[in-house]
Design a protein around this motif. Structure first.
Motif, PDB file in Angstrom:
ATOM      1  N   UNK A 162      -6.672  56.615  15.637  1.00 22.79           N
ATOM      2  CA  UNK A 162      -6.404  56.090  16.156  1.00 22.79           C
ATOM      3  C   UNK A 162      -4.685  56.815  17.310  1.00 22.79           C
ATOM      4  N   UNK A 163      -3.748  55.365  15.853  1.00 23.47           N
ATOM      5  CA  UNK A 163      -2.540  55.372  16.504  1.00 23.47           C
ATOM      6  C   UNK A 163      -1.626  55.689  16.776  1.00 23.47           C
ATOM      7  N   UNK A 183      -9.186  50.078  19.396  1.00 22.62           N
ATOM      8  CA  UNK A 183     -10.330  50.461  18.956  1.00 22.62           C
ATOM      9  C   UNK A 183      -9.833  50.726  17.492  1.00 22.62           C
ATOM     10  N   UNK A 184      -8.282  50.365  16.740  1.00 23.03           N
ATOM     11  CA  UNK A 184      -8.367  50.599  15.226  1.00 23.03           C
ATOM     12  C   UNK A 184      -8.416  49.698  14.347  1.00 23.03           C
ATOM     13  N   UNK A 234       2.003  52.160  27.620  1.00 21.58           N
ATOM     14  CA  UNK A 234       2.349  51.148  27.418  1.00 21.58           C
ATOM     15  C   UNK A 234       0.462  50.686  27.326  1.00 21.58           C
ATOM     16  N   UNK A 235       0.128  50.719  28.420  1.00 24.14           N
ATOM     17  CA  UNK A 235      -1.030  50.975  28.142  1.00 24.14           C
ATOM     18  C   UNK A 235      -2.169  52.005  26.874  1.00 24.14           C
ATOM     19  N   UNK A 236      -2.214  52.620  26.977  1.00 16.75           N
ATOM     20  CA  UNK A 236      -2.374  53.488  25.709  1.00 16.75           C
ATOM     21  C   UNK A 236      -1.994  53.175  24.490  1.00 16.75           C
ATOM     22  N   UNK A 237      -1.632  52.543  24.009  1.00 17.78           N
ATOM     23  CA  UNK A 237      -1.101  51.562  22.857  1.00 17.78           C
ATOM     24  C   UNK A 237      -1.571  50.138  22.712  1.00 17.78           C
TER      25      UNK A 237
END
Length: 460
Positions: free
Chosen positions: A147-148, A111-112, A102-105
């Motif tokens: 990145x996604x 950043x994207x 959840x946090x990484x998404x």
């Protein structure tokens, strides 16, 4: 006390090297593959010229910052996962993995957005060279799509290491390398075969090749894990079944790690900025040094991460005295591996002209900087074991974060800036000044290990 320490160092630990080897080897191979995927862009673009190398190197600084944040989040979570695995608590592992993804998404989307819409603004923070910014912005806008895929693959791959499935992300990274080489070549230099023709795209082509590789790596990893029904997988609701108490416990351990990695990554970015403002030749040499040194450093990353997983499992299983014995064994083992890895930098430094078509001055600086780095490797390796190994395994993340950042931001970076901007020193002087923080952190790390205050069960 002396007698106790002596017994600790001489104690026989059955299966120590076998356990370490079978756990560290897949991590080393995966890190080698992941590092090589990133290196390919720099090496293949290195055939185009100095400005292109500098541009891709600076563009990858944005990815480096993202990587540090993701690593902080996932590394903080892996403290729980290793200890939960020691208890064989699968439900606990799934909850933690759900929080990590959840946090990484959220971070990857952020950043994207920045890299895709304002790449030139981000790169202007590093350099004022308009040619480098132009090349770098083109590269960054394309590479941001990759990145996604990291939002899922990064935390999932790191979790696989802690639950005895480290070979899966390793194999996926190997496939990504093959795809990256093929598509980099096609898109960077162009391809003309019968009816299939691709015009040369330069730095943008390097980014597209990486996108293809990252997408394939993520898809294969998730599909295989689902088909084989790995333990930590389950219904989506299992990953969202975390409550406020679980989140607070996770944050208490993971937030210091996240801040640690983020601010450490920002510190590396500042170091890049110091070299970038010193000149294009200096930043090109610094980027080549960092790119090549990663090949040797992956061995230490593997050993350090494996040490943290082993210690975390021992803590989770309640074997606290055995954990201490393992912790002391790594104290001398990790620096010994670092001496070997440092020696690898010497032959690497000799073959730079075969991989990078840049100015002779750049090659000379990179060669000497690699040899300077080899001297600091034993100290740097212990620092990594101090931060990533026993402190994080034991949940002692606040202490580790403070000392990892204090010596960088209060000693190394100010000293490097003074050397560069006040004394206008050579890059060959600035570089060891920036590396000097490791000498201070080693002393603190040894004292913390001896105190035993790092040893905590965060899942209790």
């Amino acid at each position: 006390m002396t007698q106790n320490k002596t017994s600790i160092f001489r104690t026989h630990l059955p299966g120590f090297y076998k356990t370490l080897f079978f756990l560290a080897l897949p991590i080393i191979l995966q890190q080698l593959m992941q590092t090589f995927v990133n290196m390919l862009d720099t090496i293949m673009v290195g055939q185009l010229g100095t400005a292109e190398v500098a541009a891709v190197g600076l563009g990858n600084q944005i990815f480096f910052m993202l990587n540090m944040i993701l690593f902080g989040t996932a590394s903080g979570g892996s403290v729980f996962i290793a200890q939960f695995w020691g208890k064989k608590d699968i439900a606990g592992i799934q909850k933690v993995l759900g929080i990590m993804i959840s946090f990484s998404s959220f971070v990857c989307i952020l950043f994207f957005t920045g890299a895709f819409f304002i790449p030139d603004v981000l790169l202007s923070l590093y350099t004022k060279d308009t040619v480098v910014i132009a090349y770098g912005a083109k590269y960054l806008r394309y590479i941001s799509v990759s990145y996604l895929f990291l939002a899922v693959s990064f935390p999932f791959g790191l979790s696989m290491r802690a639950v005895d499935h480290a070979m899966l992300p390793t194999v996926c990274s190997a496939i990504a390398i093959v795809l990256n080489i093929a598509f980099n070549y096609i898109f960077i230099f162009g391809f003309d075969f019968s009816l299939f023709k691709v015009e040369p795209m330069g730095v943008a082509g390097a980014a597209i090749g990486t996108i293809v590789a990252r997408a394939a790596e993520t898809l294969i990893m998730m599909t295989y894990a689902n088909v084989r029904k790995f333990e930590i997988l389950g219904p989506v609701k299992n990953f969202l079944n975390f409550d406020r108490k679980m989140i607070l416990k996770y944050v208490s351990v993971a937030l210091p790690v996240l801040l640690n990695e983020s601010l450490w990554g920002l510190g590396i970015t500042f170091e890049n900025s110091i070299f970038a403002h010193t000149g294009t030749v200096a930043i090109a040499a610094f980027n080549i040094t960092g790119t090549v040194s990663q090949l040797a450093w992956v061995f230490l990353i593997g050993v350090g991460n494996a040490a943290g997983i082993i210690l975390g499992r021992k803590i989770g299983a309640g074997a606290l005295e055995e954990t201490k014995l393992y912790a002391y064994r790594f104290v001398w083992f990790v620096p010994c591996v670092a001496v070997f890895c440092g020696m690898l930098l010497f032959p690497f430094s000799a073959v730079l002209p075969h991989f990078f078509k840049v100015d002779d001055e750049v090659l000379y600086l990179a060669k000497i900087m690699l040899r300077e780095l080899a001297f600091f490797y034993p100290f740097n390796s212990f620092c990594m074991y101090f931060i990533v190994g026993f402190c994080r395994a034991g949940g002692d993340t606040k202490f580790a974060a403070f000392h990892d950042l204090f010596w960088m931001w209060c000693i190394a970076i100010p000293s490097g800036a003074v050397a560069a901007f006040v004394f206008h020193a050579s890059p060959l002087v600035i570089y060891p000044v920036l590396l000097s923080e490791g000498l201070f952190k080693c002393t603190v790390g040894i004292l913390r290990l001896k105190s035993g205050k790092w040893l905590k069960d965060v899942t209790g």
